[in-house]
Write a protein that holds these residues in place. Structure first.
Motif, short mmCIF file in Angstrom:
data_model
loop_
_atom_site.label_atom_id
_atom_site.label_comp_id
_atom_site.label_asym_id
_atom_site.label_seq_id
_atom_site.Cartn_x
_atom_site.Cartn_y
_atom_site.Cartn_z
N ALA A 1 0.78 -1.20 -0.03
CA ALA A 1 -0.05 -0.07 0.07
C ALA A 1 1.07 1.30 0.04
CB ALA A 1 -0.98 0.01 1.02
N LEU A 2 2.11 1.33 -0.79
CA LEU A 2 3.01 2.55 -0.95
C LEU A 2 2.21 3.55 -1.73
CD1 LEU A 2 6.42 0.53 -1.18
CD2 LEU A 2 5.23 1.63 0.91
N THR A 3 2.40 4.49 -1.76
CA THR A 3 2.14 5.66 -2.61
C THR A 3 3.27 5.56 -3.40
OG1 THR A 3 3.47 7.18 -1.41
CG2 THR A 3 1.00 7.05 -0.69
N GLU A 4 2.94 6.44 -4.91
CA GLU A 4 3.88 6.47 -5.73
C GLU A 4 5.41 7.01 -5.18
OE1 GLU A 4 3.09 8.07 -9.46
OE2 GLU A 4 1.11 7.27 -9.42
N GLU A 5 5.16 8.00 -4.34
CA GLU A 5 6.30 8.72 -3.54
C GLU A 5 7.02 7.74 -2.87
OE1 GLU A 5 7.20 12.41 -0.45
OE2 GLU A 5 5.62 12.45 -1.79
N GLN A 6 6.16 6.90 -1.85
CA GLN A 6 7.00 5.95 -0.97
C GLN A 6 7.56 4.84 -1.72
OE1 GLN A 6 3.24 5.20 1.05
NE2 GLN A 6 4.27 5.80 3.02
N GLN B 1 8.98 2.68 5.09
CA GLN B 1 8.32 3.79 4.36
C GLN B 1 6.90 3.66 4.71
OE1 GLN B 1 9.37 6.17 2.25
NE2 GLN B 1 11.52 5.68 2.87
N ALA B 2 6.15 2.56 4.73
CA ALA B 2 4.88 2.45 5.15
C ALA B 2 4.55 2.74 6.71
CB ALA B 2 4.33 1.32 4.57
N GLY B 3 5.69 3.13 7.46
CA GLY B 3 5.63 3.33 8.74
C GLY B 3 5.56 1.90 9.87
#
Length: 100
Positions: A18-23, A74-76
């Motif tokens: 579930a990463l954003t494009e930035e992540q 990156q996803a925390g």
């Protein structure tokens, strides 16, 4: 940096985490930074090889593990990332038992 997987695979991994494009982009940059640090400290026997030549031989499973751990951060989820890395190291040690 040319990785041993295609963009569809990277996209699928990003979607699973579930990463954003930035992540996802940051994850790939962090993986490259890590690999370049390793390249700078490579053994003498590998000094004649370029970064791209060494990366071309990278195992897909190794990249998947790096992407998973870095992506989890990156996803925390740093604790989950640490757990993945520890399990990866333990599995690697089991594959290469200490020589007698």
């Amino acid at each position: 940096m040319k990785l041993p997987v295609d963009d569809d695979t990277l996209h699928a991994w990003s979607k699973l985490l579930a990463l954003t494009e930035e992540q996802a982009a940051t994850t790939l940059k962090e993986i490259e930074r890590t690999l370049r640090v390793g390249y700078e400290h490579r053994p003498v026997a590998l000094r004649d090889l370029s970064f791209e030549e060494l990366i071309a031989d990278m195992d897909v499973d190794e990249l998947a593990l790096m992407f998973l751990a870095t992506g989890l951060r990156q996803a925390g989820h740093p604790d989950a990332a640490d757990s993945v890395e520890i399990r990866g190291i333990a599995a690697r040690l089991q594959d290469h038992p200490k020589a007698d």
